[in-house]
Design an enzyme around this catalytic site. Structure first.
Site, mmCIF file in Angstrom:
data_model
loop_
_atom_site.group_PDB
_atom_site.id
_atom_site.type_symbol
_atom_site.label_atom_id
_atom_site.label_comp_id
_atom_site.label_asym_id
_atom_site.label_seq_id
_atom_site.Cartn_x
_atom_site.Cartn_y
_atom_site.Cartn_z
ATOM 1 N N HIS A 1 -7.067 -9.859 6.381
ATOM 2 C CA HIS A 1 -7.173 -8.454 5.615
ATOM 3 C C HIS A 1 -5.237 -7.734 5.152
ATOM 4 O O HIS A 1 -6.042 -7.736 3.837
ATOM 5 C CB HIS A 1 -7.777 -7.655 6.132
ATOM 6 C CG HIS A 1 -8.003 -6.325 4.756
ATOM 7 N ND1 HIS A 1 -9.219 -5.554 4.979
ATOM 8 C CD2 HIS A 1 -7.216 -5.328 4.452
ATOM 9 C CE1 HIS A 1 -9.242 -4.364 4.435
ATOM 10 N NE2 HIS A 1 -7.376 -4.266 4.150
ATOM 11 N N GLU A 2 -4.752 -7.955 5.831
ATOM 12 C CA GLU A 2 -3.682 -7.057 5.903
ATOM 13 C C GLU A 2 -3.005 -8.188 4.907
ATOM 14 O O GLU A 2 -1.722 -7.843 4.053
ATOM 15 C CB GLU A 2 -2.407 -6.964 7.356
ATOM 16 C CG GLU A 2 -3.619 -5.251 7.760
ATOM 17 C CD GLU A 2 -3.894 -4.122 6.760
ATOM 18 O OE1 GLU A 2 -3.418 -4.365 5.799
ATOM 19 O OE2 GLU A 2 -4.657 -3.879 7.490
ATOM 20 N N GLN B 1 0.863 -1.122 0.372
ATOM 21 C CA GLN B 1 -0.337 -0.401 -0.319
ATOM 22 C C GLN B 1 0.968 1.397 0.371
ATOM 23 O O GLN B 1 0.647 2.308 -0.524
ATOM 24 C CB GLN B 1 -1.021 0.458 1.188
ATOM 25 C CG GLN B 1 -1.657 -0.945 1.546
ATOM 26 C CD GLN B 1 -2.644 -1.023 2.279
ATOM 27 O OE1 GLN B 1 -2.436 -1.927 3.253
ATOM 28 N NE2 GLN B 1 -4.398 -0.096 2.012
HETATM 29 NI NI NI Z 1 -6.382 -2.736 2.631
#
Ligand code: NI
Length: 173
Positions: free
Chosen positions: A137-138, A51
């Protein structure tokens, strides 16, 4: 420490499988610190290295939400889910790379995760509740997987179109 720009979906770097960290270095510790600061600043409860544009198996999280409670910043290198419960849990998830879009995702309610901490030591812990959702999720991010990949194609496409529009508006601003 510095705040790093967060990539917004769609971006090819968010769809890549990340490389394991072979050895810890000061550079990687700085990255972990920067990611934690970026996450708190956003604000969010988790962030994965892709990210911020780095295809490295590193995630950070802190799911302590109660007012006044001590924070629990965690940085996990090479995190792995080594066991999952049969019990499932549904949470409304969001993602800092998909701002202001939320949807229900069902995942195992409890997971056992193994990782390398910032001192290079192997750690293992059981997570439940929001922590379990967040850590899964990560870790998904490290496989190039986003929470919208769990949704029906129509919903996913709708969210992606909104993000394309958002990015166009940001580029123009
Ligand atoms: Ni995320």
């Amino acid at each position: 420490m510095s705040i790093r720009p967060i990539l917004i979906h769609p971006d090819p770097r968010l769809k890549k499988v990340c490389k394991p960290v072979p050895d810890l270095s000061d550079q990687l510790r700085v990255l972990a610190d920067d990611m934690l600061q970026t996450m708190y600043d956003a604000p969010g409860i988790g962030l994965a290295a892709p990210q911020v544009g780095l295809l490295t198996r590193l995630i950070v999280l802190d799911c302590i939400k109660e007012e006044g409670a001590a924070p629990r910043p965690m940085a996990m290198f090479n995190p792995e889910v080594i066991a999952s419960s049969d019990d499932l849990n549904t949470y409304e998830e969001g993602c800092l790379s998909i701002p202001e879009q939320y949807a229900d995702v069902t995942r195992p309610a409890e997971v056992t995760v193994r990782w390398i901490d910032r001192d290079g030591n192997e750690q293992q812990e059981d997570f439940g509740g929001l922590w379990a959702t967040c850590v899964q999720h990560e870790i998904d991010h490290l496989e190039g997987k986003l929470f919208i990949d769990y949704l029906k194609p129509l919903k996913r496409q709708m969210i992606t179109r909104r993000m394309v529009k958002l990015k166009r508006e940001k580029a123009r601003a």
